[in-house]
Scaffold this motif. Structure first.
Motif, mmCIF file in Angstrom:
data_model
loop_
_atom_site.group_PDB
_atom_site.id
_atom_site.type_symbol
_atom_site.label_atom_id
_atom_site.label_comp_id
_atom_site.label_asym_id
_atom_site.label_seq_id
_atom_site.Cartn_x
_atom_site.Cartn_y
_atom_site.Cartn_z
ATOM 1 N N ASP A 64 -23.952 4.505 -0.956
ATOM 2 C CA ASP A 64 -25.017 3.513 -0.799
ATOM 3 C C ASP A 64 -24.495 2.166 -0.327
ATOM 4 O O ASP A 64 -25.211 1.163 -0.398
ATOM 5 N N ASP A 65 -23.255 2.140 0.118
ATOM 6 C CA ASP A 65 -22.603 0.932 0.625
ATOM 7 C C ASP A 65 -22.360 -0.132 -0.435
ATOM 8 O O ASP A 65 -22.246 -1.323 -0.127
ATOM 9 N N THR A 66 -22.261 0.287 -1.684
ATOM 10 C CA THR A 66 -21.876 -0.620 -2.762
ATOM 11 C C THR A 66 -20.356 -0.766 -2.771
ATOM 12 O O THR A 66 -19.623 0.226 -2.796
ATOM 13 N N VAL A 67 -19.883 -2.002 -2.742
ATOM 14 C CA VAL A 67 -18.446 -2.277 -2.750
ATOM 15 C C VAL A 67 -17.940 -2.298 -4.188
ATOM 16 O O VAL A 67 -18.578 -2.883 -5.078
ATOM 17 N N PHE A 68 -16.789 -1.671 -4.419
ATOM 18 C CA PHE A 68 -16.113 -1.703 -5.708
ATOM 19 C C PHE A 68 -14.849 -2.544 -5.539
ATOM 20 O O PHE A 68 -13.776 -2.019 -5.212
ATOM 21 N N PRO A 69 -14.943 -3.864 -5.737
ATOM 22 C CA PRO A 69 -13.821 -4.751 -5.399
ATOM 23 C C PRO A 69 -12.575 -4.538 -6.250
ATOM 24 O O PRO A 69 -11.491 -4.941 -5.842
ATOM 25 N N GLU A 70 -12.716 -3.909 -7.426
ATOM 26 C CA GLU A 70 -11.552 -3.700 -8.290
ATOM 27 C C GLU A 70 -11.004 -2.286 -8.200
ATOM 28 O O GLU A 70 -10.130 -1.907 -8.983
ATOM 29 N N TYR A 102 4.106 3.851 -2.436
ATOM 30 C CA TYR A 102 3.334 4.198 -3.624
ATOM 31 C C TYR A 102 2.052 4.920 -3.209
ATOM 32 O O TYR A 102 1.500 4.670 -2.133
ATOM 33 N N TRP A 103 1.552 5.758 -4.091
ATOM 34 C CA TRP A 103 0.289 6.431 -3.827
ATOM 35 C C TRP A 103 -0.879 5.441 -3.885
ATOM 36 O O TRP A 103 -1.715 5.408 -2.988
ATOM 37 N N THR A 104 -0.918 4.602 -4.922
ATOM 38 C CA THR A 104 -1.960 3.576 -5.035
ATOM 39 C C THR A 104 -1.366 2.284 -5.582
ATOM 40 O O THR A 104 -0.333 2.279 -6.245
ATOM 41 N N VAL A 105 -2.080 1.201 -5.273
ATOM 42 C CA VAL A 105 -1.821 -0.094 -5.909
ATOM 43 C C VAL A 105 -3.144 -0.601 -6.483
ATOM 44 O O VAL A 105 -4.219 -0.095 -6.151
ATOM 45 N N THR A 106 -3.059 -1.596 -7.352
ATOM 46 C CA THR A 106 -4.271 -2.188 -7.911
ATOM 47 C C THR A 106 -5.008 -2.996 -6.840
ATOM 48 O O THR A 106 -4.483 -3.217 -5.734
ATOM 49 N N ALA A 107 -6.189 -3.445 -7.180
ATOM 50 C CA ALA A 107 -6.971 -4.244 -6.234
ATOM 51 C C ALA A 107 -6.231 -5.502 -5.825
ATOM 52 O O ALA A 107 -6.399 -6.001 -4.696
ATOM 53 N N SER A 108 -5.372 -6.019 -6.711
ATOM 54 C CA SER A 108 -4.607 -7.228 -6.394
ATOM 55 C C SER A 108 -3.258 -6.912 -5.751
ATOM 56 O O SER A 108 -2.495 -7.832 -5.447
#
Length: 395
Positions: free
Chosen positions: A41-47, A98-104
């Motif tokens: 639905d195009d909702t952004v998940f900034p974190e 790395y596979w993932t990093v945090t939002a920051s």
């Protein structure tokens, strides 16, 4: 049937639309890089966590688009992705990404998935082609050497699937929850081949060429089934198949990617052999074409079970894979299949109101609404690349 000129015009327009969506909606102006998740639905998940595969694919997509169109706004986005990969995803202590990093931008899941490192090589190589930045080229070479040093399996050839941050063994090597926990997979080898071929374009080292030839040989003798021509998906160390599942999207993607690798290294005899095999794989993949032009997702002959869904990325790869088979054979049926894939995409997958493509549809054409528009797996790479390939091939 759609003319080639009209086909090119339509996919060119769609390429610009896809890239506009990512420039407008996915750039994270607050914390850097790109958002890790935007839902249906195009909702952004900034974190949300940010994935290395997504960032590498963004880097490749916008660099490749710049290389073909010379639109400077695409180079700026590619540069943003490149800088984020270098600053946040490349492990300064143990190498790899790395596979993932945090939002920051702090390390989150620090496992070393060979698949992810390969996509970093792929994206950084393309960014060098766009920018001429020697540092990007060196990062790509260093990551290639990391794969050779840590992931190469010395006895039977090929590459192992995953490791802990320090390259020690992992009990769970799966790329995703739906995968089998095996040490060698078709998917990783396909994208290592893709990455090495793109690196060879900017760094034609004999040792790299040898690795590419060995990978093509692995596909010819271990991964492509000798009778059905479908790709086998999971393997033991000594290449004993561990699954009967057929992934039609990977079939049709491999049908042109393996040939492209042979083209890049300019091995004419090998290319002739692989071109014949590419057509055979395309014929096998066409078993999953529906009357509406869409490609079903998976089939397991051991259980006679079909996954009757039509996801976005196999349709994008079908455009290119069948077009490639038409270029080899001049069989109009392959061209009809490619255009049929595009017509299916236009009718069922392109979000004409909000932009980009939805994840896919079920057998009854209901939308798969629980999946993302942008995320760890949803990216501008498959659909953007399909548009770029059709544009280039028709030109």
């Amino acid at each position: 049937m759609l003319s080639l000129a009209q086909f090119k015009e339509e996919v060119t327009k769609e390429l610009y639309s896809i890239l506009d969506y990512w420039m407008l909606h996915v750039v994270d102006h607050q914390q850097g890089g790109f958002y890790g998740k935007i839902d249906h639905d195009d909702t952004v998940f900034p974190e949300a966590l940010k994935g290395s595969v997504l960032n590498s694919r963004i880097c490749w997509s916008f660099a490749a688009a710049y290389n073909q169109t010379q639109k400077t706004q695409y180079l700026r986005i590619a540069e943003r992705a490149y800088e984020y990969i270098v600053e946040h995803f490349i492990d300064p202590d143990y190498g790899g990404v790395y596979w993932t990093v945090t939002a920051s931008g702090q390390p989150a899941d620090t496992k070393k998935q060979t698949y992810a490192i390969a996509f970093a090589v792929y994206g950084l190589s393309e960014y060098y082609r766009a920018s001429g930045d020697e540092a990007a080229k060196q990062h790509a070479i260093d990551l290639y050497r990391t794969i050779i040093q840590h992931a190469a399996e010395p006895v039977h050839g090929g590459y192992l699937e995953a490791f802990a941050r320090d390259w020690s063994d992992l009990p769970d090597m799966r790329l995703s929850a739906k995968d089998a926990n095996e040490r060698k997979t078709m998917n990783t080898h396909l994208h290592v081949l893709e990455a090495f071929a793109n690196l060879y374009r900017i760094w034609p080292e004999p040792a790299l060429k040898k690795q590419i030839i060995q990978l093509i040989d692995i596909f010819s003798h271990h991964i492509i089934h000798p009778y059905t021509q479908h790709l086998q998906l999971f393997f033991s160390d000594d290449w004993e198949p561990r699954s009967t599942l057929i992934s039609y999207g990977h079939d049709i993607e491999a049908a042109w990617l393996i040939q492209e690798a042979a083209e890049v290294i300019r091995e004419d005899i090998l290319l002739k052999e692989i071109s014949t095999r590419s057509v055979q794989i395309a014929i096998a993949a066409a078993e999953a074409l529906d009357a509406d032009g869409g490609l079903w997702y998976e089939f397991d002959p051991a259980t006679n079970h079909w996954a009757r869904e039509k996801h976005w990325w196999p349709q994008a790869e079908a455009m290119v894979g069948f077009f490639n088979a038409w270029q080899i054979t001049h069989d109009e049926n392959f061209l009809k299949n490619a255009i049929g894939s595009w017509k299916f995409i236009q009718e069922f997958l392109i979000d004409s109101h909000k932009g980009e493509w939805i994840w896919g549809v079920y057998e009854n054409y209901h939308i798969i609404a629980q999946e993302d528009k942008a995320g760890l797996w949803k990216c501008p790479y498959h659909n953007g690349r399909a548009c770029l390939e059709i544009m280039r091939r028709i030109q």
